[in-house]
Design a protein around this motif. Structure first.
Motif, PDB file in Angstrom:
ATOM      1  N   GLY A  18     -11.554 -25.798  -0.466  1.00 48.99           N
ATOM      2  CA  GLY A  18     -12.222 -25.876   0.835  1.00 48.99           C
ATOM      3  C   GLY A  18     -13.628 -25.294   0.785  1.00 48.99           C
ATOM      4  N   THR A  19     -14.506 -25.864   1.585  1.00 50.87           N
ATOM      5  CA  THR A  19     -15.902 -25.412   1.646  1.00 50.87           C
ATOM      6  C   THR A  19     -16.346 -25.341   3.103  1.00 50.87           C
ATOM      7  N   ALA A  20     -16.968 -24.237   3.454  1.00 52.70           N
ATOM      8  CA  ALA A  20     -17.558 -24.093   4.786  1.00 52.70           C
ATOM      9  C   ALA A  20     -19.038 -23.767   4.632  1.00 52.70           C
ATOM     10  N   THR A  21     -19.873 -24.491   5.337  1.00 50.66           N
ATOM     11  CA  THR A  21     -21.320 -24.326   5.226  1.00 50.66           C
ATOM     12  C   THR A  21     -21.915 -24.028   6.598  1.00 50.66           C
ATOM     13  N   SER A  22     -22.751 -23.014   6.637  1.00 54.15           N
ATOM     14  CA  SER A  22     -23.560 -22.701   7.833  1.00 54.15           C
ATOM     15  C   SER A  22     -22.731 -22.407   9.074  1.00 54.15           C
ATOM     16  N   ALA A  23     -21.594 -21.727   8.892  1.00 54.59           N
ATOM     17  CA  ALA A  23     -20.804 -21.290  10.046  1.00 54.59           C
ATOM     18  C   ALA A  23     -21.505 -20.134  10.751  1.00 54.59           C
ATOM     19  N   THR A  24     -21.275 -20.021  12.058  1.00 55.35           N
ATOM     20  CA  THR A  24     -21.700 -18.861  12.830  1.00 55.35           C
ATOM     21  C   THR A  24     -20.448 -18.134  13.296  1.00 55.35           C
ATOM     22  N   ILE A  25     -20.336 -16.856  12.892  1.00 52.69           N
ATOM     23  CA  ILE A  25     -19.146 -16.061  13.178  1.00 52.69           C
ATOM     24  C   ILE A  25     -19.569 -14.925  14.105  1.00 52.69           C
ATOM     25  N   SER A  26     -19.053 -14.895  15.322  1.00 52.61           N
ATOM     26  CA  SER A  26     -19.515 -13.900  16.283  1.00 52.61           C
ATOM     27  C   SER A  26     -18.399 -13.468  17.220  1.00 52.61           C
ATOM     28  N   SER A  27     -18.632 -12.386  17.933  1.00 48.70           N
ATOM     29  CA  SER A  27     -17.817 -11.944  19.070  1.00 48.70           C
ATOM     30  C   SER A  27     -16.315 -11.948  18.802  1.00 48.70           C
ATOM     31  N   GLY A  28     -15.925 -11.371  17.655  1.00 48.90           N
ATOM     32  CA  GLY A  28     -14.509 -11.286  17.345  1.00 48.90           C
ATOM     33  C   GLY A  28     -13.956 -12.462  16.574  1.00 48.90           C
ATOM     34  N   THR A  30     -13.359 -14.734  13.127  1.00 50.71           N
ATOM     35  CA  THR A  30     -13.051 -14.333  11.754  1.00 50.71           C
ATOM     36  C   THR A  30     -13.059 -15.536  10.826  1.00 50.71           C
ATOM     37  N   GLN A  31     -13.687 -15.351   9.674  1.00 47.94           N
ATOM     38  CA  GLN A  31     -13.635 -16.350   8.612  1.00 47.94           C
ATOM     39  C   GLN A  31     -12.956 -15.726   7.402  1.00 47.94           C
ATOM     40  N   ASN A  32     -11.874 -16.340   6.921  1.00 44.73           N
ATOM     41  CA  ASN A  32     -11.121 -15.840   5.776  1.00 44.73           C
ATOM     42  C   ASN A  32     -11.303 -16.780   4.593  1.00 44.73           C
ATOM     43  N   ILE A  33     -11.755 -16.227   3.484  1.00 46.96           N
ATOM     44  CA  ILE A  33     -11.998 -17.032   2.287  1.00 46.96           C
ATOM     45  C   ILE A  33     -11.033 -16.559   1.210  1.00 46.96           C
ATOM     46  N   SER A  34     -10.115 -17.441   0.819  1.00 45.88           N
ATOM     47  CA  SER A  34      -9.118 -17.080  -0.185  1.00 45.88           C
ATOM     48  C   SER A  34      -9.401 -17.804  -1.498  1.00 45.88           C
ATOM     49  N   SER A  35      -8.492 -17.672  -2.461  1.00 40.25           N
ATOM     50  CA  SER A  35      -8.716 -18.163  -3.815  1.00 40.25           C
ATOM     51  C   SER A  35      -9.125 -19.633  -3.847  1.00 40.25           C
ATOM     52  N   GLY A  36     -10.259 -19.904  -4.497  1.00 39.21           N
ATOM     53  CA  GLY A  36     -10.761 -21.266  -4.609  1.00 39.21           C
ATOM     54  C   GLY A  36     -11.573 -21.743  -3.436  1.00 39.21           C
ATOM     55  N   GLY A  37     -11.682 -20.918  -2.393  1.00 33.52           N
ATOM     56  CA  GLY A  37     -12.478 -21.259  -1.223  1.00 33.52           C
ATOM     57  C   GLY A  37     -13.926 -20.836  -1.382  1.00 33.52           C
ATOM     58  N   LEU A  38     -14.821 -21.537  -0.729  1.00 31.99           N
ATOM     59  CA  LEU A  38     -16.252 -21.252  -0.806  1.00 31.99           C
ATOM     60  C   LEU A  38     -16.871 -21.332   0.578  1.00 31.99           C
ATOM     61  N   ALA A  39     -17.621 -20.286   0.929  1.00 30.07           N
ATOM     62  CA  ALA A  39     -18.409 -20.293   2.165  1.00 30.07           C
ATOM     63  C   ALA A  39     -19.865 -20.035   1.810  1.00 30.07           C
ATOM     64  N   SER A  40     -20.745 -20.832   2.344  1.00 34.01           N
ATOM     65  CA  SER A  40     -22.166 -20.637   2.078  1.00 34.01           C
ATOM     66  C   SER A  40     -22.955 -20.582   3.371  1.00 34.01           C
ATOM     67  N   ALA A  41     -23.965 -19.720   3.371  1.00 34.31           N
ATOM     68  CA  ALA A  41     -24.947 -19.632   4.468  1.00 34.31           C
ATOM     69  C   ALA A  41     -24.325 -19.333   5.827  1.00 34.31           C
ATOM     70  N   ALA A  42     -23.250 -18.533   5.843  1.00 36.77           N
ATOM     71  CA  ALA A  42     -22.682 -18.113   7.122  1.00 36.77           C
ATOM     72  C   ALA A  42     -23.599 -17.109   7.813  1.00 36.77           C
ATOM     73  N   ILE A  43     -23.596 -17.138   9.131  1.00 36.54           N
ATOM     74  CA  ILE A  43     -24.263 -16.123   9.941  1.00 36.54           C
ATOM     75  C   ILE A  43     -23.173 -15.298  10.612  1.00 36.54           C
ATOM     76  N   ILE A  44     -23.180 -13.997  10.368  1.00 35.47           N
ATOM     77  CA  ILE A  44     -22.128 -13.103  10.863  1.00 35.47           C
ATOM     78  C   ILE A  44     -22.786 -12.080  11.778  1.00 35.47           C
ATOM     79  N   VAL A  45     -22.398 -12.049  13.040  1.00 32.85           N
ATOM     80  CA  VAL A  45     -23.119 -11.234  14.011  1.00 32.85           C
ATOM     81  C   VAL A  45     -22.184 -10.755  15.110  1.00 32.85           C
ATOM     82  N   ASN A  46     -22.533  -9.638  15.744  1.00 36.01           N
ATOM     83  CA  ASN A  46     -21.894  -9.216  16.993  1.00 36.01           C
ATOM     84  C   ASN A  46     -20.365  -9.211  16.927  1.00 36.01           C
ATOM     85  N   SER A  47     -19.817  -8.364  16.024  1.00 33.75           N
ATOM     86  CA  SER A  47     -18.369  -8.202  15.838  1.00 33.75           C
ATOM     87  C   SER A  47     -17.698  -9.370  15.134  1.00 33.75           C
ATOM     88  N   GLY A  48     -18.478 -10.268  14.556  1.00 29.41           N
ATOM     89  CA  GLY A  48     -17.918 -11.292  13.682  1.00 29.41           C
ATOM     90  C   GLY A  48     -17.528 -10.689  12.342  1.00 29.41           C
TER      91      GLY A  48
END
Length: 208
Positions: A18-28, A30-48
């Motif tokens: 799985g791949t996630a690109t340019s997610a915005t994670i905020s206000s509680g 959650t993004q969970n990345i497990s074995s073999g997963g890839l996240a790129s260019a996430a924005i994590i802010v305000n309790s994200g």
């Protein structure tokens, strides 16, 4: 998935392939990345929260005010930017090429693998008991704190400050405006102090 918005109570799970690109994670959210997963260019802010577990990889995340990136054992965070947010690396986790700017805080626990961080003005890096960091560049207005039984290797103090509070620093380069403070229980070995650099050894500190 691309440009996903993960807000209050929302969860994105990225598993093998799985791949996630340019997610915005905020206000509680959650993004969970497990074995073999890839996240790129996430924005994590305000309790994200972004959790990188064993075998998961996150690249080029931006962790802004109130956001937290957790790197667990065998997880990898590469090229994160801490712009007011926090990165916490557990034993066995790896953080590479992190940029830590004003208000950003990198917390390194014992057994974590941290290399080539760059601290800008107002950024902090804290090495807790048993932690180590290699090739950190500490620029003007930034602080690297080396706690009890922690080890900083080949740091470059480019007008920034390194404080040894019971920890050890070896092969530190202290350049113009750079300051190395060695307090009780702290040890500095093989430092290079160049023109305009300062090494302060207080009671109970040792430089060799």
């Amino acid at each position: 998935a691309t440009y996903t918005i993960i807000s209050s109570g929302g969860i994105e799970n990225i598993s093998s392939g799985g791949t996630a690109t340019s997610a915005t994670i905020s206000s509680g959210g959650t993004q969970n990345i497990s074995s073999g997963g890839l996240a790129s260019a996430a924005i994590i802010v305000n309790s994200g929260i972004q959790n990188i577990s064993s075998g998961g990889i996150a690249t080029s995340a931006v962790v802004s005010t109130g956001g937290i990136q957790y790197v667990y054992s065998a997880g990898i965070a590469s090229a994160a930017t801490l712009s007011g947010g926090t990165q916490s690396i557990s034993s066995g986790g790896s953080a590479l090429y992190t940029i830590i700017s004003s208000g950003g805080d990198q917390i390194i626990n014992g057994g974590a693998i941290v290399t080539s961080a760059s601290l800008l003005s107002g950024g902090t890096q804290g090495l807790l008991s048993g932690a180590s960091a290699t090739a950190t560049v500490v620029n003007t207005g930034a602080v690297q704190t080396v706690g009890t039984s922690a080890l900083a290797i080949s740091s470059i103090l480019s007008a920034g400050t390194q404080t040894l509070s019971g920890g050890t620093a070896t092969y530190t380069i202290i350049s113009s405006g750079g300051i190395e403070n060695i307090s009780a229980g702290g040890t500095a070995t093989s430092a290079t102090i160049s023109s305009g650099g300062t090494q302060n050894i207080s009671s109970g500190g040792l430089a060799s």
